[in-house]
Enzyme design. Sequence first.
Site, short mmCIF file in Angstrom:
data_model
loop_
_atom_site.label_atom_id
_atom_site.label_comp_id
_atom_site.label_asym_id
_atom_site.label_seq_id
_atom_site.Cartn_x
_atom_site.Cartn_y
_atom_site.Cartn_z
N PRO A 81 -4.76 -0.49 18.47
CG PRO A 81 -6.51 -1.90 17.83
CD PRO A 81 -5.95 -1.18 19.01
CG HIS A 134 -2.06 -0.94 1.13
ND1 HIS A 134 -3.12 -0.92 1.99
CD2 HIS A 134 -2.31 -1.94 0.24
CE1 HIS A 134 -3.99 -1.87 1.64
NE2 HIS A 134 -3.50 -2.50 0.58
CE1 TYR A 148 -6.42 3.15 10.94
CE2 TYR A 148 -5.66 3.50 8.69
CZ TYR A 148 -5.54 2.86 9.91
OH TYR A 148 -4.56 1.93 10.10
CE LYS A 197 3.44 3.15 13.60
NZ LYS A 197 3.57 2.66 12.23
CE1 TYR A 245 -1.66 3.44 9.47
CE2 TYR A 245 -0.62 2.73 7.43
CZ TYR A 245 -1.61 2.60 8.38
OH TYR A 245 -2.55 1.61 8.25
C1 LIG Z 1 -7.15 -9.23 19.90
C2 LIG Z 1 -5.93 -8.52 19.37
C3 LIG Z 1 -5.99 -7.85 18.15
C4 LIG Z 1 -4.86 -7.17 17.65
N1 LIG Z 1 -4.93 -6.51 16.46
C5 LIG Z 1 -3.84 -5.85 16.00
C6 LIG Z 1 -3.87 -5.13 14.79
O1 LIG Z 1 -4.89 -5.08 14.12
N2 LIG Z 1 -2.73 -4.49 14.39
C7 LIG Z 1 -1.56 -4.52 15.13
O2 LIG Z 1 -0.53 -3.96 14.75
N3 LIG Z 1 -1.52 -5.20 16.27
C8 LIG Z 1 -2.62 -5.85 16.72
N4 LIG Z 1 -2.55 -6.52 17.86
C9 LIG Z 1 -1.29 -6.50 18.55
C10 LIG Z 1 -0.31 -7.52 17.97
O3 LIG Z 1 -0.97 -8.69 17.64
C11 LIG Z 1 0.74 -7.73 19.04
O4 LIG Z 1 1.37 -6.49 19.27
C12 LIG Z 1 1.79 -8.78 18.68
O5 LIG Z 1 1.21 -10.06 18.65
C13 LIG Z 1 2.90 -8.74 19.72
O6 LIG Z 1 3.74 -9.84 19.57
P1 LIG Z 1 4.47 -10.45 20.83
O7 LIG Z 1 5.29 -11.57 20.28
O8 LIG Z 1 5.13 -9.38 21.59
O9 LIG Z 1 3.31 -10.99 21.80
P2 LIG Z 1 2.22 -12.12 21.55
O10 LIG Z 1 1.81 -12.17 20.13
O11 LIG Z 1 1.19 -11.90 22.58
O12 LIG Z 1 2.97 -13.46 21.85
C14 LIG Z 1 3.31 -13.86 23.16
C15 LIG Z 1 3.47 -15.37 23.20
O13 LIG Z 1 3.89 -15.75 24.51
C16 LIG Z 1 3.13 -16.85 24.93
N5 LIG Z 1 3.08 -16.84 26.40
C17 LIG Z 1 2.31 -16.08 27.19
N6 LIG Z 1 2.55 -16.35 28.49
C18 LIG Z 1 3.49 -17.31 28.52
C19 LIG Z 1 4.13 -18.01 29.55
N7 LIG Z 1 3.84 -17.78 30.84
N8 LIG Z 1 5.06 -18.93 29.23
C20 LIG Z 1 5.36 -19.18 27.93
N9 LIG Z 1 4.77 -18.54 26.88
C21 LIG Z 1 3.84 -17.63 27.18
C22 LIG Z 1 1.77 -16.67 24.30
O14 LIG Z 1 1.07 -17.89 24.19
C23 LIG Z 1 2.15 -16.10 22.94
O15 LIG Z 1 2.35 -17.09 21.97
C24 LIG Z 1 -3.66 -7.19 18.39
C25 LIG Z 1 -3.60 -7.86 19.61
C26 LIG Z 1 -4.73 -8.51 20.13
C27 LIG Z 1 -4.65 -9.21 21.46
#
Ligand SMILES: Cc1cc2nc3c(=O)[nH]c(=O)nc-3n(C[C@H](O)[C@H](O)[C@H](O)COP(=O)(O)OP(=O)(O)OC[C@H]3O[C@@H](n4cnc5c(N)ncnc54)[C@H](O)[C@@H]3O)c2cc1C
Length: 400
Positions: free
Chosen positions: A294, A72, A202, A298, A386
């Site tokens: 969201p 995009h 948006y 980011k 962005y």
């Molecule tokens: C419902 C929802 C919708 C979203 N929509 C968007 C969006 O549209 N755009 C956007 O940019 N971002 C969005 N986000 C945010 C984005 O998905 C997250 O910022 C991203 O997944 C972060 O990655 P991460 O690896 O830091 O954490 P996570 O993806 O949360 O991964 C963490 C991992 O650690 C594991 N874990 C947790 N606790 C433990 C433990 N005690 N021991 C071992 N493993 C554990 C979990 O199972 C998971 O697999 C959304 C988030 C949610 C919850």
Amino acid sequence: MRTQVAIIGAGPAGMFLAHLLRADGIDALVIERRDRSYVEGRVRAGVLEQATVGLMRRLGLADRLEREGMVHRGTNLSLDGRMFHIDMAALTGGSTVTVYGQQEVMRDLFDAAQVRGLEIAWNAADVALHELDGTRPFVTWRDADGAARRVDCDFVVGCDGYHGVSRASLPADVRRTFERVYPFGWLGILAEVPPVEDELVYANHERGFALASMRSATRSRYYVQCGLDEDVADWPDERFWDELCLRLGPETGARVTRGASFEKTIAPLRSFVSEPMRWGRLFLAGDAAHIVPPTGAKGMNLAVSDVTMLGEALAGHYRGQGDAGIDGYSARALARVWKAERFSWWFTSVTHRFPTMDGFDRRIQMAELDYIRGSEAAQRTLAENYVGLPLTGGVSSEAV
Ligand SMILES: Cc1cc2nc3c(=O)[nH]c(=O)nc-3n(C[C@H](O)[C@H](O)[C@H](O)COP(=O)(O)OP(=O)(O)OC[C@H]3O[C@@H](n4cnc5c(N)ncnc54)[C@H](O)[C@@H]3O)c2cc1C
């Protein structure tokens, strides 16, 4: 067991870091609470910054992204149904974003992990971190059979998201948290219908925010702002489509293709930062340290920029180039995190309807969006945030 870096969590932060470390010849073990299909199945982010795409290319993970990702060059804003376009590429010297779902990113990360032999301990229960302030940290957990497991390591990286155990392993007198909880949520659906526009819309409407997004040329992702106390059961598809079309305005709304939704959830919106992002031999990355609403797309991108910085720092340590990178990680990461927090908070503030808003607040919002419509400088500011700010430089909140 022994490894160099124990990574808690196999989400985007944990898996990108595991691949980065492997590329530098550093041993890592990823310890994940759930199984692969659960992590891969979560419908979450969908917009990748240029730096995230660049990292996938650098790590040899981008074959499918190149074929299926939708580049995009711009985005659309809409105020009470009047839409205008922001040409992000023209305003930022050619930078773009790519629409490619988090589920696809995770599939690519896991497929390549299997081929490259990256070690992941799935279904790990009762994960606990130990001796983080000493020189010999270790992690314990119970495996899928209930057996006690332990890995000794040089460093532990908490990539276990907002609800993980890592952040809570920092002593209470070290940790500082900063938070805004928004008085609304996003009701989101996925439907097998072509998106209404080629690029995202948006929409700020007096009835509330709406977002027209997509996952492919045939799959749409739509959201409407809703109350936190609402139930998806009260939102049959027809009610959702009616509300979406209303908020997108008569012209855009009339072009929306309706269809049965196959995913429908309500997500709360939150801004959150936990400082510092390093304590002793523990580092935090991604949602474990910070959450953004969201609106600015980011969340996943920040997880990727954190581990890009951390990967460089750990590589410097293991190459014998000193620990300046490790020592500076928290400040460097937080400098970028806070800018993304600011942008996500600001973009949420100008596009959503707040319950306490009065006529003055509404007119300020309208004036701000109208200013963006007419000002190249304002559009450039939005565009460069962005597509993603650079990874280097900046003043960290740790200096405050
Ligand atoms: C419902 C929802 C919708 C979203 N929509 C968007 C969006 O549209 N755009 C956007 O940019 N971002 C969005 N986000 C945010 C984005 O998905 C997250 O910022 C991203 O997944 C972060 O990655 P991460 O690896 O830091 O954490 P996570 O993806 O949360 O991964 C963490 C991992 O650690 C594991 N874990 C947790 N606790 C433990 C433990 N005690 N021991 C071992 N493993 C554990 C979990 O199972 C998971 O697999 C959304 C988030 C949610 C919850």
